[in-house]
Design a protein around this motif. Structure first.
Motif, short mmCIF file in Angstrom:
data_model
loop_
_atom_site.label_atom_id
_atom_site.label_comp_id
_atom_site.label_asym_id
_atom_site.label_seq_id
_atom_site.Cartn_x
_atom_site.Cartn_y
_atom_site.Cartn_z
N PHE A 136 45.46 32.85 26.94
CA PHE A 136 44.22 32.56 27.64
C PHE A 136 43.75 33.71 28.52
O PHE A 136 42.56 33.86 28.76
CB PHE A 136 44.37 31.29 28.50
CG PHE A 136 43.05 30.80 29.02
CD1 PHE A 136 42.21 30.05 28.21
CD2 PHE A 136 42.62 31.11 30.30
CE1 PHE A 136 40.98 29.61 28.68
CE2 PHE A 136 41.40 30.68 30.77
CZ PHE A 136 40.58 29.93 29.96
N THR A 137 44.68 34.51 29.01
CA THR A 137 44.25 35.63 29.84
C THR A 137 43.34 36.57 29.06
O THR A 137 42.32 37.04 29.57
CB THR A 137 45.47 36.41 30.36
OG1 THR A 137 46.31 35.52 31.11
CG2 THR A 137 45.04 37.56 31.25
N LEU A 138 43.69 36.81 27.79
CA LEU A 138 42.84 37.67 26.96
C LEU A 138 41.50 37.00 26.67
O LEU A 138 40.46 37.66 26.66
CB LEU A 138 43.56 37.98 25.65
CG LEU A 138 44.85 38.81 25.77
CD1 LEU A 138 45.48 39.03 24.40
CD2 LEU A 138 44.57 40.14 26.44
N LEU A 139 41.52 35.68 26.45
CA LEU A 139 40.27 34.96 26.22
C LEU A 139 39.39 34.99 27.48
O LEU A 139 38.17 35.11 27.39
CB LEU A 139 40.55 33.51 25.82
CG LEU A 139 41.22 33.31 24.46
CD1 LEU A 139 41.47 31.83 24.22
CD2 LEU A 139 40.36 33.90 23.34
N ALA A 140 40.03 34.87 28.65
CA ALA A 140 39.26 34.94 29.90
C ALA A 140 38.64 36.31 30.07
O ALA A 140 37.48 36.44 30.49
CB ALA A 140 40.17 34.61 31.08
N LEU A 141 39.40 37.35 29.75
CA LEU A 141 38.86 38.70 29.81
C LEU A 141 37.66 38.85 28.89
O LEU A 141 36.64 39.44 29.25
CB LEU A 141 39.94 39.71 29.43
CG LEU A 141 41.09 39.91 30.43
CD1 LEU A 141 42.16 40.80 29.83
CD2 LEU A 141 40.57 40.52 31.73
N LEU A 158 37.87 29.90 34.65
CA LEU A 158 39.14 29.62 35.30
C LEU A 158 39.47 28.13 35.28
O LEU A 158 40.64 27.75 35.23
CB LEU A 158 39.10 30.12 36.74
CG LEU A 158 38.99 31.64 36.92
CD1 LEU A 158 38.83 32.01 38.38
CD2 LEU A 158 40.19 32.34 36.32
N GLY A 159 38.44 27.28 35.32
CA GLY A 159 38.68 25.84 35.26
C GLY A 159 39.21 25.40 33.91
O GLY A 159 40.09 24.54 33.82
N ILE A 160 38.69 26.01 32.85
CA ILE A 160 39.16 25.68 31.50
C ILE A 160 40.59 26.15 31.29
O ILE A 160 41.32 25.64 30.44
CB ILE A 160 38.21 26.30 30.45
CG1 ILE A 160 36.82 25.67 30.57
CG2 ILE A 160 38.74 26.14 29.04
CD1 ILE A 160 35.78 26.30 29.67
N LEU A 223 45.12 34.17 38.71
CA LEU A 223 44.37 34.62 37.55
C LEU A 223 43.07 35.30 37.97
O LEU A 223 42.69 36.34 37.41
CB LEU A 223 44.06 33.43 36.62
CG LEU A 223 43.31 33.75 35.32
CD1 LEU A 223 44.03 34.82 34.51
CD2 LEU A 223 43.13 32.48 34.49
N GLU A 224 42.41 34.74 38.99
CA GLU A 224 41.21 35.40 39.51
C GLU A 224 41.56 36.77 40.09
O GLU A 224 40.80 37.73 39.91
CB GLU A 224 40.57 34.51 40.58
CG GLU A 224 39.27 35.04 41.15
CD GLU A 224 39.45 36.08 42.25
OE1 GLU A 224 38.64 37.02 42.33
OE2 GLU A 224 40.43 35.95 43.02
N SER A 225 42.69 36.84 40.76
CA SER A 225 43.12 38.12 41.30
C SER A 225 43.39 39.12 40.18
O SER A 225 43.06 40.30 40.30
CB SER A 225 44.39 37.94 42.14
OG SER A 225 44.15 37.06 43.23
N THR A 226 43.96 38.63 39.07
CA THR A 226 44.22 39.51 37.93
C THR A 226 42.92 40.03 37.33
O THR A 226 42.78 41.22 37.05
CB THR A 226 45.02 38.75 36.86
OG1 THR A 226 46.26 38.30 37.41
CG2 THR A 226 45.30 39.65 35.65
N LEU A 227 41.95 39.12 37.13
CA LEU A 227 40.67 39.53 36.56
C LEU A 227 39.95 40.51 37.49
O LEU A 227 39.38 41.51 37.03
CB LEU A 227 39.79 38.30 36.32
CG LEU A 227 40.27 37.33 35.23
CD1 LEU A 227 39.36 36.11 35.17
CD2 LEU A 227 40.32 38.01 33.87
N SER A 228 39.97 40.22 38.79
CA SER A 228 39.33 41.12 39.74
C SER A 228 40.05 42.46 39.81
O SER A 228 39.43 43.51 39.96
CB SER A 228 39.28 40.47 41.13
OG SER A 228 38.50 39.29 41.11
N PHE A 229 41.38 42.41 39.70
CA PHE A 229 42.17 43.65 39.71
C PHE A 229 41.78 44.54 38.54
O PHE A 229 41.74 45.77 38.64
CB PHE A 229 43.65 43.31 39.64
CG PHE A 229 44.57 44.49 39.71
CD1 PHE A 229 44.94 45.01 40.93
CD2 PHE A 229 45.05 45.08 38.56
CE1 PHE A 229 45.79 46.11 41.01
CE2 PHE A 229 45.90 46.17 38.62
CZ PHE A 229 46.27 46.69 39.85
#
Length: 291
Positions: A136-141, A158-160, A223-229
């Motif tokens: 999911f991290t890749l899908l979120a990206l 992030l909710g999904i 996860l939000e921190s990861t995406l923002s990072f």
């Protein structure tokens, strides 16, 4: 007035009987929420105000510190304390909204699958398996890269991210409770599926939902921190705790406070939420209250 006084007395007694960790978690949570809500008034500076002459100033107490900048400044001369307060507000909002969305979606699908069974249950179980199998991290990206870093898009993404955990646990609990005598009695009495779900099943699901919400909240913050990072979170100049860590990573050798301050806030938020979740689980579990 007598009823209100009785409720207040019971609440006071419950607070006195609660353990120290629960009290500390509640107090810390209230402090975090209050600070986040009052961030525009507590922040000494505009979080986006740039003062290049004061860039990379260390916190008060270190050589070269600038007056008024208690936690130092970043590479553009923006006050770290002010940005941290506003970032805490946005990060808490994203975590709360994302976890609530995931819980609502997972709870609804889990209840429907557990009560209906058959093809509906197979479809929901298949969707859960697909969600778990996908990175999911890749899908979120990918989703954030396509639809942009708008706050609404980020909350939905992030909710999904965690709905399958809620759905899987709720589905299993409903299938287990469905064969209990009190559910069979309600069915025999002609209770509708809605009444069974809201009056008989939900009270037994509160405890696992509290635990999962706490875990989901922490995971969404991280996860939000990861995406923002990675530069795919909320767009600048709006600050989140993750974006502050990401923007400050290039200055860690010379200005470690750029990363230390938001990292400690992320750690504090996740720790408080976990402690609250564990304590509330014990207080909302019907089976424990009946012992």
């Amino acid at each position: 007035m007598t009823v209100i006084a009785a409720h207040a007395s019971r609440a006071t007694a419950a607070w006195r009987d609660s353990d120290l960790s629960f009290r500390l978690a509640v107090i810390a949570g209230l402090v975090l929420l209050t600070v986040a809500a009052l961030a525009p008034w507590l922040a000494p500076f505009d979080p986006d105000q740039q003062t290049l002459l004061a860039r990379l100033s260390p916190p008060i107490g270190f050589e070269g510190a600038k007056a008024g900048h208690w936690l130092g400044t970043d590479e553009l001369g923006r006050d770290i304390l002010s940005r941290g307060l506003h970032a805490l507000r946005i990060t808490l909002g994203i975590g709360m909204a994302g976890a609530s969305l995931g819980m609502l979606l997972g709870l609804t699908l889990g209840l429907i699958a557990g009560l209906k069974g058959g093809l509906v249950d197979d479809l929901v179980a298949g969707a859960i398996d697909i969600q778990i199998a996908l990175p999911f991290t890749l899908l979120a990206l990918l989703a954030v890269a396509i639809f942009g870093g708008d706050l609404t898009v980020l909350i939905v993404v992030l909710g999904i991210a965690g709905w399958e955990t809620f759905a899987r646990v709720v589905r299993g609990e409903v299938m287990k409770l469905r064969g209990q005598p009190f559910i069979e009695a309600a069915l025999a009495a002609g209770a509708s599926p809605w009444r069974i779900a809201t009056r008989h099943l939900l009270p037994n699901l509160v405890s696992p939902l509290v635990v999962m919400f706490a875990l989901s909240f922490s995971q969404i913050v991280l996860l939000e921190s990861t995406l923002s990072f990675l530069g795919l979170g909320v767009r600048p100049p709006t600050a989140t705790l993750g974006s502050m860590v990401g923007q400050g990573r290039d200055y860690m050798p010379s200005a470690p406070w750029l990363v230390i301050v938001p990292s400690l806030l992320v750690l504090l938020v996740t720790l408080v939420v976990q402690l609250l979740g564990d304590s509330l689980r014990d207080r909302t579990d019907i089976r424990l209250r009946q012992r």
